[in-house]
Design an enzyme around this catalytic site. Structure first.
Site, PDB file in Angstrom:
ATOM      1  N   THR A 125       0.845  -1.195   0.000  1.00 57.02           N
ATOM      2  CA  THR A 125       0.000   0.000   0.000  1.00 57.02           C
ATOM      3  C   THR A 125       0.877   1.239   0.000  1.00 57.02           C
ATOM      4  O   THR A 125       1.863   1.300   0.747  1.00 57.02           O
ATOM      5  CB  THR A 125      -0.987   0.096   1.188  1.00 57.02           C
ATOM      6  OG1 THR A 125      -1.457   1.447   1.266  1.00 57.02           O
ATOM      7  CG2 THR A 125      -0.379  -0.263   2.522  1.00 57.02           C
ATOM      8  N   ASP A 127      -0.052   3.821   1.218  1.00 58.80           N
ATOM      9  CA  ASP A 127      -0.395   4.537   2.453  1.00 58.80           C
ATOM     10  C   ASP A 127       0.503   4.159   3.637  1.00 58.80           C
ATOM     11  O   ASP A 127       0.504   4.863   4.645  1.00 58.80           O
ATOM     12  CB  ASP A 127      -1.856   4.256   2.845  1.00 58.80           C
ATOM     13  CG  ASP A 127      -2.836   4.787   1.814  1.00 58.80           C
ATOM     14  OD1 ASP A 127      -2.427   5.620   0.988  1.00 58.80           O
ATOM     15  OD2 ASP A 127      -4.001   4.366   1.837  1.00 58.80           O
ATOM     16  N   MET A 169      -2.720  11.319  -0.842  1.00 50.98           N
ATOM     17  CA  MET A 169      -3.518  10.173  -0.390  1.00 50.98           C
ATOM     18  C   MET A 169      -3.222   9.865   1.077  1.00 50.98           C
ATOM     19  O   MET A 169      -2.210  10.300   1.623  1.00 50.98           O
ATOM     20  CB  MET A 169      -3.282   8.974  -1.288  1.00 50.98           C
ATOM     21  CG  MET A 169      -4.077   9.082  -2.575  1.00 50.98           C
ATOM     22  SD  MET A 169      -4.037   7.567  -3.527  1.00 50.98           S
ATOM     23  CE  MET A 169      -5.298   7.929  -4.756  1.00 50.98           C
ATOM     24  N   GLY A 170      -4.094   9.096   1.666  1.00 50.97           N
ATOM     25  CA  GLY A 170      -3.971   8.741   3.080  1.00 50.97           C
ATOM     26  C   GLY A 170      -5.351   8.863   3.688  1.00 50.97           C
ATOM     27  O   GLY A 170      -5.762   9.925   4.121  1.00 50.97           O
ATOM     28  N   ARG A 171      -6.064   7.734   3.628  1.00 48.04           N
ATOM     29  CA  ARG A 171      -7.463   7.707   4.059  1.00 48.04           C
ATOM     30  C   ARG A 171      -7.570   7.781   5.585  1.00 48.04           C
ATOM     31  O   ARG A 171      -8.292   8.605   6.124  1.00 48.04           O
ATOM     32  CB  ARG A 171      -8.027   6.376   3.576  1.00 48.04           C
ATOM     33  CG  ARG A 171      -9.470   6.202   3.651  1.00 48.04           C
ATOM     34  CD  ARG A 171      -9.769   4.756   3.336  1.00 48.04           C
ATOM     35  NE  ARG A 171      -9.654   4.433   1.925  1.00 48.04           N
ATOM     36  CZ  ARG A 171     -10.585   4.717   1.016  1.00 48.04           C
ATOM     37  NH1 ARG A 171     -11.672   5.334   1.384  1.00 48.04           N
ATOM     38  NH2 ARG A 171     -10.429   4.366  -0.235  1.00 48.04           N
ATOM     39  N   ARG A 265      -5.098  28.113  -3.676  1.00 45.98           N
ATOM     40  CA  ARG A 265      -5.392  27.144  -4.744  1.00 45.98           C
ATOM     41  C   ARG A 265      -5.007  25.738  -4.278  1.00 45.98           C
ATOM     42  O   ARG A 265      -4.079  25.581  -3.493  1.00 45.98           O
ATOM     43  CB  ARG A 265      -4.571  27.454  -5.998  1.00 45.98           C
ATOM     44  CG  ARG A 265      -4.818  28.812  -6.608  1.00 45.98           C
ATOM     45  CD  ARG A 265      -6.115  28.837  -7.401  1.00 45.98           C
ATOM     46  NE  ARG A 265      -6.187  30.075  -8.158  1.00 45.98           N
ATOM     47  CZ  ARG A 265      -5.771  30.207  -9.418  1.00 45.98           C
ATOM     48  NH1 ARG A 265      -5.257  29.184 -10.066  1.00 45.98           N
ATOM     49  NH2 ARG A 265      -5.866  31.368 -10.028  1.00 45.98           N
ATOM     50  N   VAL A 272      -1.807   9.985  -9.449  1.00 46.58           N
ATOM     51  CA  VAL A 272      -0.422  10.204  -9.904  1.00 46.58           C
ATOM     52  C   VAL A 272       0.540   9.576  -8.890  1.00 46.58           C
ATOM     53  O   VAL A 272       1.590   9.032  -9.251  1.00 46.58           O
ATOM     54  CB  VAL A 272      -0.138  11.716 -10.037  1.00 46.58           C
ATOM     55  CG1 VAL A 272       1.332  12.003 -10.271  1.00 46.58           C
ATOM     56  CG2 VAL A 272      -0.975  12.312 -11.163  1.00 46.58           C
ATOM     57  N   GLN A 273       0.158   9.614  -7.600  1.00 47.36           N
ATOM     58  CA  GLN A 273       1.019   9.076  -6.543  1.00 47.36           C
ATOM     59  C   GLN A 273       1.189   7.564  -6.619  1.00 47.36           C
ATOM     60  O   GLN A 273       2.115   7.004  -6.054  1.00 47.36           O
ATOM     61  CB  GLN A 273       0.416   9.381  -5.153  1.00 47.36           C
ATOM     62  CG  GLN A 273       0.391  10.846  -4.825  1.00 47.36           C
ATOM     63  CD  GLN A 273      -0.654  11.155  -3.767  1.00 47.36           C
ATOM     64  OE1 GLN A 273      -0.347  11.242  -2.593  1.00 47.36           O
ATOM     65  NE2 GLN A 273      -1.899  11.319  -4.170  1.00 47.36           N
TER      66      GLN A 273
END
Ligand code: F6P
Length: 341
Positions: A125, A127, A169-171, A265, A272-273
């Site tokens: 993962t 993550d 990312m990183g839920r 912004r 992409v990660q």
């Protein structure tokens, strides 16, 4: 002996390196035959297979994604799913499975192992939130991509005096945000483990401007505001009950603009990660995981997952690795706070 191999969950740089190592050791050394199951647990559910021999794994070491395909299919959410998997394995003469995945895919593997299916797990993962292993492959590549993005965004932030928010990312875990934010010199890092106060974030933004710099805020997609301080972002759920995230960066940008009057912004790095070629560290780790996974199969060490501990590869029970997520310790996060504002 015939071994099935599958990759489940989000794709991740290094998956192909694991598959290659399994086959490159398993065929000549142990004389095993392999069956590639396509698209995660959907493969054994629907008998979707592909040839997995030495020619099939040639040239895949540096390739991102997975030659086997992936999905977020959960056999425990499908009526008769587990029996169907058993039938497929029996019909194809498959004696054991190697499941390469994160908390969801390996959670299924762990339950199947409890039901007597011969399974070995490999942790994947971007993550980095799986317990039992110091690192998962894919994480190093993702951090490298996010760090490069932050480096590039610094120049626009400074040229245009804008606050730039980078959503990574990183839920449930802020590992990518913490590592890339620190490496990229972010002025604020927000992670799911520590709910943030938007008023404090705006203070940091303003203090950054007072020092004649423009702020960069790195936010994990799963970061949440303190209760009642900002609107929450909601989304659809997948087969494992996870909400599809994305949007916290934009919400923070709107709040910063309205509270500070500065232009803000957002850049959402998204897939992409996870895409493209794995870093050399991820290829190294993934290759070693593959070599040790086939050894675990050879030893009949069912229900285990290979894991990195220091520089050693060890085996841990799948149940232990999937019991709870490895999240960022608040003391580790506190180290980064020195650079906020
Ligand atoms: O694989 C984990 C992950 O990268 C999470 O950080 C993210 O929330 C999720 O995948 C997104 O997955 P999908 O591409 O299936 O929406």
């Amino acid at each position: 002996m015939r071994i099935g191999v599958l990759t489940g969950g989000g794709d991740c740089p290094g998956l192909n390196a694991v598959i290659r190592a399994i086959v490159r050791k398993g065929v000549p050394e142990y004389k095993y035959e392999f069956v590639g199951f396509r698209d995660g647990w959907r493969g054994p559910l629907e008998s979707l297979t592909m040839t997995l021999d030495i020619p099939a794994v040639r040239g895949i070491l540096p390739r991102g994604g997975t030659i086997l395909g992936s999905s977020r299919t959960n056999p425990f959410k499908i009526e008769g799913g587990v029996d169907q998997i058993r039938r497929t394995l029996m019909n194809l003469g498959v004696d054991a499975l190697i499941a390469i995945g994160g908390e969801d895919t390996l959670g299924v593997a762990s339950k199947l192992a409890d039901l007597g299916v011969h399974v070995v797990g490999v942790p994947k993962t971007i993550d980095n939130d799986l317990s039992g292993t110091d690192y998962t492959f894919g994480f190093d590549t993702a951090v490298g991509i996010a760090t490069e993005a932050i480096d590039r965004l610094h120049t626009t932030a400074e040229s245009h005096h804008r606050a730039l928010i980078v959503e990574v990312m990183g839920r449930h875990a802020g590992w990518i945000a913490l590592h890339s934010g620190m490496a990229g010199g972010a002025n604020v890092i927000l992670i799911p483990e520590v709910p943030f106060d938007i008023a404090k974030v705006c203070d940091w933004v303003e203090s950054r401007y007072r020092n004649h710099y423009a702020p960069i805020i790195v936010v994990a997609e799963g970061a949440t505001p303190l209760d009642g301080t900002m609107a929450q972002v909601a989304g659809e759920k997948d087969a494992f009950g996870h909400v599809r995230l994305g949007g916290i960066g934009e919400s923070i940008a709107r709040e910063i603009e309205s509270r500070t009057g500065k232009e803000a912004r957002t850049t959402v790095l998204g897939h992409v990660q996870r895409g493209g070629t794995p870093s050399s560290r991820d290829r190294w780790m993934a290759t070693r995981f593959g070599l040790h996974a086939i050894d675990a199969v050879h030893d009949g060490d069912w229900g285990t997952m290979v894991a990195l501990r220091g520089s050693d590869i060890i085996r841990v029970p799948l149940a232990e690795a999937t019991e709870k997520l490895k999240t960022v310790d608040p003391t580790l996060y506190a180290e980064a706070e020195v650079f906020f504002g």
